[in-house]
Motif scaffolding. Sequence first.
Motif, PDB file in Angstrom:
ATOM      1  N   THR A   1       0.719  -1.043  -0.091  1.00 32.03           N
ATOM      2  CA  THR A   1       0.102   0.092   0.126  1.00 32.03           C
ATOM      3  C   THR A   1       0.864   1.145  -0.106  1.00 32.03           C
ATOM      4  O   THR A   1       1.528   1.445   0.981  1.00 32.03           O
TER       5      THR A   1
ATOM      6  N   GLU B   1       2.097   4.799   0.298  1.00 33.43           N
ATOM      7  CA  GLU B   1       2.057   6.204   1.412  1.00 33.43           C
ATOM      8  C   GLU B   1       2.786   7.274   0.613  1.00 33.43           C
ATOM      9  O   GLU B   1       3.628   7.033   0.433  1.00 33.43           O
TER      10      GLU B   1
ATOM     11  N   VAL C   1       1.589  10.829   7.373  1.00 35.51           N
ATOM     12  CA  VAL C   1       0.182  10.887   7.487  1.00 35.51           C
ATOM     13  C   VAL C   1      -0.028  12.175   8.062  1.00 35.51           C
ATOM     14  O   VAL C   1       0.085  12.090   9.365  1.00 35.51           O
TER      15      VAL C   1
ATOM     16  N   THR D   1      -3.606  14.763   9.433  1.00 35.42           N
ATOM     17  CA  THR D   1      -5.084  14.497   9.831  1.00 35.42           C
ATOM     18  C   THR D   1      -5.534  15.155   8.695  1.00 35.42           C
ATOM     19  O   THR D   1      -5.248  16.337   7.846  1.00 35.42           O
TER      20      THR D   1
ATOM     21  N   CYS E   1      -3.374  12.556  -5.884  1.00 32.73           N
ATOM     22  CA  CYS E   1      -4.062  11.628  -5.604  1.00 32.73           C
ATOM     23  C   CYS E   1      -4.829  11.202  -6.961  1.00 32.73           C
ATOM     24  O   CYS E   1      -5.162  10.011  -7.442  1.00 32.73           O
TER      25      CYS E   1
ATOM     26  N   ASP F   1      -6.430   4.127  -1.495  1.00 32.13           N
ATOM     27  CA  ASP F   1      -6.640   3.680  -0.139  1.00 32.13           C
ATOM     28  C   ASP F   1      -5.425   4.567   0.761  1.00 32.13           C
ATOM     29  O   ASP F   1      -5.238   4.257   1.796  1.00 32.13           O
ATOM     30  N   ASP F   2      -4.732   5.469   0.135  1.00 37.21           N
ATOM     31  CA  ASP F   2      -3.657   6.057   0.653  1.00 37.21           C
ATOM     32  C   ASP F   2      -4.154   6.805   1.983  1.00 37.21           C
ATOM     33  O   ASP F   2      -5.365   7.898   1.540  1.00 37.21           O
ATOM     34  N   SER F   3      -3.726   6.972   3.018  1.00 37.83           N
ATOM     35  CA  SER F   3      -4.120   7.571   4.142  1.00 37.83           C
ATOM     36  C   SER F   3      -4.308   9.219   3.829  1.00 37.83           C
ATOM     37  O   SER F   3      -5.289   9.968   4.246  1.00 37.83           O
ATOM     38  N   ASN F   4      -3.203   9.780   3.410  1.00 38.74           N
ATOM     39  CA  ASN F   4      -3.201  11.254   2.878  1.00 38.74           C
ATOM     40  C   ASN F   4      -4.439  11.678   1.891  1.00 38.74           C
ATOM     41  O   ASN F   4      -4.898  12.521   1.967  1.00 38.74           O
ATOM     42  N   CYS F   5      -4.314  10.660   0.841  1.00 37.39           N
ATOM     43  CA  CYS F   5      -5.459  11.002   0.031  1.00 37.39           C
ATOM     44  C   CYS F   5      -6.729  11.125   0.581  1.00 37.39           C
ATOM     45  O   CYS F   5      -7.503  11.685   0.357  1.00 37.39           O
ATOM     46  N   ILE F   6      -7.393  10.295   1.375  1.00 39.90           N
ATOM     47  CA  ILE F   6      -8.428   9.867   1.997  1.00 39.90           C
ATOM     48  C   ILE F   6      -8.569  11.289   2.883  1.00 39.90           C
ATOM     49  O   ILE F   6      -9.562  11.806   2.934  1.00 39.90           O
ATOM     50  N   ASN F   7      -7.578  11.512   3.941  1.00 40.19           N
ATOM     51  CA  ASN F   7      -7.627  12.849   4.739  1.00 40.19           C
ATOM     52  C   ASN F   7      -7.776  14.106   4.036  1.00 40.19           C
ATOM     53  O   ASN F   7      -8.559  14.907   4.191  1.00 40.19           O
TER      54      ASN F   7
END
Length: 75
Positions: A17, A19, A23, A25, A43, A52-58
């Motif tokens: 995955t 990243e 990461v 917030t 992204c 599913d990248d945390s930074n993309c989601i946030n």
Amino acid sequence: MIVALASVVLTGCLDDTPETGPVQTVDWYQAHDNERQATLEECSNNPAELKDDSNCINAREAERMLSSGEPRDIW
């Protein structure tokens, strides 16, 4: 027992995955417009790999919250 231990250790090493960096917030992305826009652009340039990248989601969530319901496409 050694095989089981090795498989547990290697599971973390084989996580594919991607990243994009440390990461951040949702609150951080809300306070940093330039970084949020850069992350959203990165992204959107590779959505299959970074969905599913945390930074993309946030960053997407921060953009959604800042748009306060305005109808606009963030991708």
